[in-house]
Design a protein around this motif. Sequence first.
Motif, short mmCIF file in Angstrom:
data_model
loop_
_atom_site.label_atom_id
_atom_site.label_comp_id
_atom_site.label_asym_id
_atom_site.label_seq_id
_atom_site.Cartn_x
_atom_site.Cartn_y
_atom_site.Cartn_z
N PHE A 1 152.47 31.74 -64.34
CA PHE A 1 152.61 33.19 -64.27
C PHE A 1 152.11 33.72 -62.94
O PHE A 1 152.78 34.51 -62.27
CB PHE A 1 151.85 33.84 -65.43
N ALA A 2 150.92 33.27 -62.53
CA ALA A 2 150.35 33.73 -61.26
C ALA A 2 151.20 33.30 -60.07
O ALA A 2 151.40 34.07 -59.13
CB ALA A 2 148.92 33.19 -61.10
N GLY A 3 151.71 32.07 -60.12
CA GLY A 3 152.55 31.59 -59.03
C GLY A 3 153.81 32.41 -58.86
O GLY A 3 154.17 32.81 -57.74
N PHE A 4 154.47 32.70 -59.98
CA PHE A 4 155.68 33.52 -59.90
C PHE A 4 155.34 34.95 -59.47
O PHE A 4 156.11 35.58 -58.75
CB PHE A 4 156.45 33.50 -61.21
N ALA A 5 154.17 35.46 -59.86
CA ALA A 5 153.74 36.79 -59.42
C ALA A 5 153.54 36.82 -57.91
O ALA A 5 153.91 37.79 -57.25
CB ALA A 5 152.46 37.21 -60.14
N HIS A 6 152.97 35.75 -57.35
CA HIS A 6 152.80 35.68 -55.89
C HIS A 6 154.15 35.71 -55.18
O HIS A 6 154.28 36.33 -54.13
CB HIS A 6 152.06 34.39 -55.50
N LEU A 7 155.13 35.02 -55.74
CA LEU A 7 156.45 34.97 -55.11
C LEU A 7 157.23 36.27 -55.32
O LEU A 7 157.93 36.73 -54.42
CB LEU A 7 157.25 33.80 -55.66
N ARG A 8 157.09 36.87 -56.49
CA ARG A 8 157.85 38.07 -56.84
C ARG A 8 157.27 39.33 -56.19
O ARG A 8 158.02 40.22 -55.77
CB ARG A 8 157.88 38.25 -58.36
N SER A 9 155.94 39.44 -56.14
CA SER A 9 155.29 40.66 -55.68
C SER A 9 154.19 40.35 -54.66
O SER A 9 153.01 40.63 -54.90
CB SER A 9 154.69 41.40 -56.88
N PRO A 10 154.55 39.82 -53.51
CA PRO A 10 153.52 39.43 -52.54
C PRO A 10 152.72 40.61 -51.99
O PRO A 10 151.58 40.45 -51.57
CB PRO A 10 154.30 38.72 -51.43
N GLY A 11 153.30 41.79 -52.00
CA GLY A 11 152.61 42.96 -51.45
C GLY A 11 151.28 43.25 -52.12
O GLY A 11 150.31 43.65 -51.48
N ILE A 12 151.22 43.05 -53.42
CA ILE A 12 149.97 43.27 -54.16
C ILE A 12 148.89 42.34 -53.63
O ILE A 12 147.74 42.75 -53.44
CB ILE A 12 150.20 43.03 -55.68
N PHE A 13 149.26 41.10 -53.37
CA PHE A 13 148.29 40.10 -52.91
C PHE A 13 147.94 40.30 -51.43
O PHE A 13 146.84 39.97 -51.01
CB PHE A 13 148.82 38.70 -53.17
N LEU A 14 148.87 40.85 -50.66
CA LEU A 14 148.58 41.14 -49.25
C LEU A 14 147.44 42.14 -49.11
O LEU A 14 146.64 42.05 -48.18
CB LEU A 14 149.82 41.66 -48.53
N THR A 15 147.36 43.08 -50.04
CA THR A 15 146.32 44.11 -49.94
C THR A 15 144.91 43.54 -50.13
O THR A 15 143.95 44.12 -49.62
CB THR A 15 146.56 45.23 -50.97
N ILE A 16 144.78 42.43 -50.85
CA ILE A 16 143.44 41.88 -51.10
C ILE A 16 143.14 40.67 -50.22
O ILE A 16 142.06 40.09 -50.32
CB ILE A 16 143.24 41.53 -52.59
N MET A 17 144.06 40.32 -49.36
CA MET A 17 143.87 39.17 -48.48
C MET A 17 142.84 39.49 -47.40
O MET A 17 142.98 40.48 -46.68
CB MET A 17 145.21 38.80 -47.82
N PRO A 18 141.79 38.69 -47.27
CA PRO A 18 140.83 38.92 -46.19
C PRO A 18 141.52 38.85 -44.82
O PRO A 18 142.44 38.04 -44.62
CB PRO A 18 139.82 37.77 -46.35
N GLN A 19 141.07 39.66 -43.89
CA GLN A 19 141.72 39.74 -42.58
C GLN A 19 141.59 38.46 -41.78
O GLN A 19 142.39 38.21 -40.89
CB GLN A 19 141.18 40.92 -41.79
#
Length: 142
Positions: free
Chosen positions: A24-42
């Motif tokens: 589920f998490a893997g497909f979420a990363h592929l489907r909605s990367p923008g959500i994860f981009l916001t929490i990615m450390p710089q």
Amino acid sequence: MYTSARVEHGRTILRWLLAVAYLFAGFAHLRSPGIFLTIMPQWVPFPAETIFITGLCEIAGAIALLTARLRYIAGVMLALYAVCVYPANIKHAIDGIAAGGTHPGWWYHAPRLAFQPVIVWWALFAGSVTRWPFPKGRSASD
């Protein structure tokens, strides 16, 4: 008493639950990367590519966890993965970043951060890397 059969039955259930969660998490990363981009450390290089690769790793890890021949290495790698994504979870909590349109707050972040070591153990247990905290079991006939 924890017999070997009971521990292995529990391990199988936990293995399937973890595999489903990582799929589920893997497909979420592929489907909605923008959500994860916001929490990615710089300090993480190539953030979009990293999110894509982590999604693929989660899917591959889930499948490998369900494959007897790859189970051990999948358990080790998924445990390491859980350690590696912890900085993103910390950033998400400290910065109070909205994900999916909501600001979840500490009622969400505190348990999530505290549960991360359990996920590390879970991957190792599901991958048959460890049996801890269960003692070397007796057989069901003992």
